[in-house]
Write a protein that holds these residues in place. Structure first.
Motif, PDB file in Angstrom:
ATOM      1  N   ARG A  57       9.027 114.441  73.503  1.00 41.36           N
ATOM      2  CA  ARG A  57      10.412 114.681  73.928  1.00 41.36           C
ATOM      3  C   ARG A  57      11.075 113.346  74.240  1.00 41.36           C
ATOM      4  N   LEU A  58      12.300 113.220  73.861  1.00 39.45           N
ATOM      5  CA  LEU A  58      13.071 111.993  74.084  1.00 39.45           C
ATOM      6  C   LEU A  58      14.199 112.259  75.073  1.00 39.45           C
ATOM      7  N   THR A  59      14.318 111.392  76.064  1.00 45.09           N
ATOM      8  CA  THR A  59      15.443 111.424  76.996  1.00 45.09           C
ATOM      9  C   THR A  59      16.148 110.082  76.930  1.00 45.09           C
ATOM     10  N   GLN A  60      17.473 110.125  76.787  1.00 44.90           N
ATOM     11  CA  GLN A  60      18.282 108.900  76.735  1.00 44.90           C
ATOM     12  C   GLN A  60      19.384 108.970  77.788  1.00 44.90           C
ATOM     13  N   TRP A  61      19.546 107.871  78.527  1.00 45.20           N
ATOM     14  CA  TRP A  61      20.625 107.755  79.500  1.00 45.20           C
ATOM     15  C   TRP A  61      21.627 106.740  78.961  1.00 45.20           C
ATOM     16  N   PHE A  62      22.841 107.201  78.740  1.00 49.82           N
ATOM     17  CA  PHE A  62      23.865 106.382  78.089  1.00 49.82           C
ATOM     18  C   PHE A  62      25.004 106.097  79.059  1.00 49.82           C
ATOM     19  N   ALA A  63      25.330 104.823  79.249  1.00 48.95           N
ATOM     20  CA  ALA A  63      26.441 104.426  80.130  1.00 48.95           C
ATOM     21  C   ALA A  63      27.728 104.427  79.318  1.00 48.95           C
ATOM     22  N   GLU A  64      28.650 105.296  79.667  1.00 51.69           N
ATOM     23  CA  GLU A  64      29.910 105.375  78.909  1.00 51.69           C
ATOM     24  C   GLU A  64      30.853 104.232  79.256  1.00 51.69           C
ATOM     25  N   ASN A  65      30.526 103.506  80.311  1.00 52.32           N
ATOM     26  CA  ASN A  65      31.285 102.301  80.650  1.00 52.32           C
ATOM     27  C   ASN A  65      30.343 101.356  81.390  1.00 52.32           C
ATOM     28  N   TYR A  66      30.793 100.148  81.634  1.00 45.54           N
ATOM     29  CA  TYR A  66      29.932  99.127  82.237  1.00 45.54           C
ATOM     30  C   TYR A  66      29.530  99.466  83.675  1.00 45.54           C
ATOM     31  N   GLN A  67      30.364 100.261  84.352  1.00 49.31           N
ATOM     32  CA  GLN A  67      30.090 100.579  85.747  1.00 49.31           C
ATOM     33  C   GLN A  67      28.941 101.580  85.914  1.00 49.31           C
ATOM     34  N   GLU A  68      28.519 102.230  84.847  1.00 50.82           N
ATOM     35  CA  GLU A  68      27.472 103.235  84.952  1.00 50.82           C
ATOM     36  C   GLU A  68      26.065 102.658  84.736  1.00 50.82           C
ATOM     37  N   GLU A  69      25.988 101.353  84.634  1.00 50.31           N
ATOM     38  CA  GLU A  69      24.694 100.701  84.421  1.00 50.31           C
ATOM     39  C   GLU A  69      23.698 101.068  85.527  1.00 50.31           C
ATOM     40  N   LEU A 158      24.766  96.044  67.142  1.00 52.16           N
ATOM     41  CA  LEU A 158      25.423  97.159  67.818  1.00 52.16           C
ATOM     42  C   LEU A 158      26.168  96.767  69.091  1.00 52.16           C
ATOM     43  N   ILE A 159      26.083  95.503  69.466  1.00 54.27           N
ATOM     44  CA  ILE A 159      26.765  95.062  70.695  1.00 54.27           C
ATOM     45  C   ILE A 159      28.267  95.313  70.595  1.00 54.27           C
ATOM     46  N   ASN A 160      28.875  94.881  69.503  1.00 53.90           N
ATOM     47  CA  ASN A 160      30.319  95.088  69.335  1.00 53.90           C
ATOM     48  C   ASN A 160      30.660  96.567  69.181  1.00 53.90           C
ATOM     49  N   VAL A 161      29.718  97.331  68.617  1.00 56.72           N
ATOM     50  CA  VAL A 161      29.960  98.775  68.484  1.00 56.72           C
ATOM     51  C   VAL A 161      30.088  99.397  69.874  1.00 56.72           C
ATOM     52  N   TYR A 162      29.236  98.956  70.824  1.00 61.76           N
ATOM     53  CA  TYR A 162      29.322  99.500  72.180  1.00 61.76           C
ATOM     54  C   TYR A 162      30.607  99.041  72.870  1.00 61.76           C
ATOM     55  N   HIS A 163      30.957  97.770  72.739  1.00 60.12           N
ATOM     56  CA  HIS A 163      32.204  97.285  73.349  1.00 60.12           C
ATOM     57  C   HIS A 163      33.401  98.085  72.824  1.00 60.12           C
ATOM     58  N   ASP A 164      33.404  98.352  71.540  1.00 57.70           N
ATOM     59  CA  ASP A 164      34.501  99.146  70.957  1.00 57.70           C
ATOM     60  C   ASP A 164      34.480 100.570  71.498  1.00 57.70           C
ATOM     61  N   TYR A 165      33.273 101.099  71.702  1.00 58.51           N
ATOM     62  CA  TYR A 165      33.159 102.465  72.219  1.00 58.51           C
ATOM     63  C   TYR A 165      33.742 102.557  73.628  1.00 58.51           C
ATOM     64  N   VAL A 166      33.450 101.575  74.468  1.00 55.31           N
ATOM     65  CA  VAL A 166      33.974 101.599  75.847  1.00 55.31           C
ATOM     66  C   VAL A 166      35.496 101.662  75.835  1.00 55.31           C
ATOM     67  N   ASN A 167      36.101 100.928  74.930  1.00 56.98           N
ATOM     68  CA  ASN A 167      37.580 100.900  74.866  1.00 56.98           C
ATOM     69  C   ASN A 167      38.155 102.075  74.090  1.00 56.98           C
ATOM     70  N   HIS A 168      37.412 102.505  73.061  1.00 56.05           N
ATOM     71  CA  HIS A 168      37.903 103.605  72.219  1.00 56.05           C
ATOM     72  C   HIS A 168      36.736 104.521  71.860  1.00 56.05           C
ATOM     73  N   PRO A 169      36.336 105.414  72.773  1.00 53.79           N
ATOM     74  CA  PRO A 169      35.184 106.275  72.523  1.00 53.79           C
ATOM     75  C   PRO A 169      35.339 107.106  71.252  1.00 53.79           C
ATOM     76  N   SER A 170      34.237 107.199  70.501  1.00 51.53           N
ATOM     77  CA  SER A 170      34.243 108.012  69.286  1.00 51.53           C
ATOM     78  C   SER A 170      32.847 108.583  69.076  1.00 51.53           C
ATOM     79  N   ASP A 171      32.773 109.768  68.486  1.00 50.07           N
ATOM     80  CA  ASP A 171      31.488 110.398  68.223  1.00 50.07           C
ATOM     81  C   ASP A 171      30.656 109.567  67.251  1.00 50.07           C
ATOM     82  N   GLY A 172      31.312 108.951  66.281  1.00 46.00           N
ATOM     83  CA  GLY A 172      30.593 108.159  65.289  1.00 46.00           C
ATOM     84  C   GLY A 172      29.843 106.997  65.929  1.00 46.00           C
TER      85      GLY A 172
END
Length: 367
Positions: A57-69, A158-172
């Motif tokens: 089983r896999l569990t992942q914790w994802f921070a939707e912004n920098y403050q959730e670290e 993927l670093i820039n992909v995450y930075h872009d996600y924080v500013n403009h969240p997308s499912d992709g």
């Protein structure tokens, strides 16, 4: 913070895990960050996999912004309480120090002290050349064992992909970030049997069959070689072949076979305390003074380090450090050393088991 749970399409590991710990006590983990230094970067994803008795089983914790670290770090450590061992790839150099620095920053009371760490990178890196890998990245180990992953990115891409996600969240972007981490952990479980190569160098080998073989070389000369079959500590996940210093190794499954040249020739045994010997040129040998003191002085001279030897024609095997004594050489300045293949040694499984380990370490050190 988003928590993602899923079942991995893995149900077992082709390695005797119980030698380390019950599989249910082992946690596999990997982190994703926005950089290489904890002071200037953030952890945005932590993934853990565990075995529930039936499947992984896999569990992942994802921070939707920098403050959730901080939240994902706390969630990760809450899970680790249930495990005794933690598996990672190069985590000793990156993941664990990174998390420790973050704990200090947030004044979190967590440590890894209750966990026994298994760093697959550190275990296998010393044998990179033996395994013929171009480097010791996780993807290279996966390729060695024949695994292909869906994800084609690395963490840096993927670093820039995450930075872009924080500013403009997308499912992709979200699914892309999760996929990379999931494939890293899936790969971590799949390459766990790579420890069989580590075991091969760090646990005893057992000689199963020893025999001499006669063959004709390329130039038509008849030669002899030793064929030494050993049982390995764990079944190899992929066959491996290697040669160095005229010795060959072929490992597959639970067994390995060595081919080692047997030298039938005259060699010299050099006495250590040459000052206690006389050298007799006619016989081309040294004799201890207690025996030869009364010999005619015109036939003897004080021995030197270079001529203080006795000669013997026999069958010899090479060694690259003093494993078996007495050891023989062709000449005083020769760096090659050998031991005689005596009748006693021919029947000693223990000697041949140690000799197999000796050859393997020579091969690993040959680069």
């Amino acid at each position: 913070m988003r928590i993602i749970r899923q079942k991995l399409d893995l149900s077992n590991i082709s390695y005797p895990v119980e030698q380390i710990a019950p599989l249910q006590n082992i946690l596999f983990f990997d982190i994703e960050t926005t950089g290489f230094t904890a002071k200037r970067s953030s952890i945005y994803l932590i993934g853990c996999a565990f075995f529930d008795g039936i499947s992984f089983r896999l569990t992942q914790w994802f921070a939707e912004n920098y403050q959730e670290e901080q939240k994902i770090i706390e969630s990760f450590f809450n899970m680790t309480k249930n495990y005794s061992h933690i598996v990672h790839f190069n985590g000793n150099n990156f993941d664990i120090p990174f998390i420790k620095q973050k704990c200090e920053r947030y004044a979190l009371p967590y440590t890894f002290d209750h966990l026994t760490g298994i760093d697959l990178y550190r275990r296998i890196a010393p044998y990179k050349y033996f395994l013929k890998m171009p480097n010791c990245k996780q993807k290279s180990v996966e390729q060695l064992l024949g695994f292909q992953r869906k994800d084609t990115y690395d963490g840096g891409n993927l670093i820039n992909v995450y930075h872009d996600y924080v500013n403009h969240p997308s499912d992709g972007a979200f699914h892309l970030l999760l996929l990379h981490n999931a494939d890293d952990i899936r790969g971590l479980i799949q390459i766990f049997p790579v420890l069989a190569y580590y075991d091969m160098f760090n646990r005893p080998l057992r000689a199963k069959k020893v025999q001499a073989n006669t063959y004709t070389d390329y130039f038509g000369t008849e030669r002899q070689e030793l064929l030494l079959k050993v049982s390995l500590p764990a079944s190899l996940p992929a066959p491996i072949r290697f040669h160095a210093n005229s010795c060959y190794f072929n490992g597959e499954g639970k067994y390995g076979v060595f081919r080692v040249p047997i030298y039938q020739e005259e060699m010299k045994y050099f006495y250590a305390s040459y000052k206690d010997y006389y050298y007799f040129a006619d016989e081309d040998m040294a004799v201890h003074k207690s025996v030869s003191a009364y010999a005619n002085k015109e036939y003897r001279t004080q021995a030197t380090a270079e001529n203080c030897y006795t000669r013997k024609f026999s069958s010899y095997l090479p060694q690259w450090d003093i494993l078996v004594q007495p050891f023989f050489k062709r000449d005083y300045r020769s760096k090659e050393i050998f031991f005689e293949l005596t009748d006693e040694i021919k029947t000693s499984r223990d000697t041949f088991s140690r000799y197999a380990e000796h050859i393997l370490h020579m091969m690993a050190d040959s680069y």
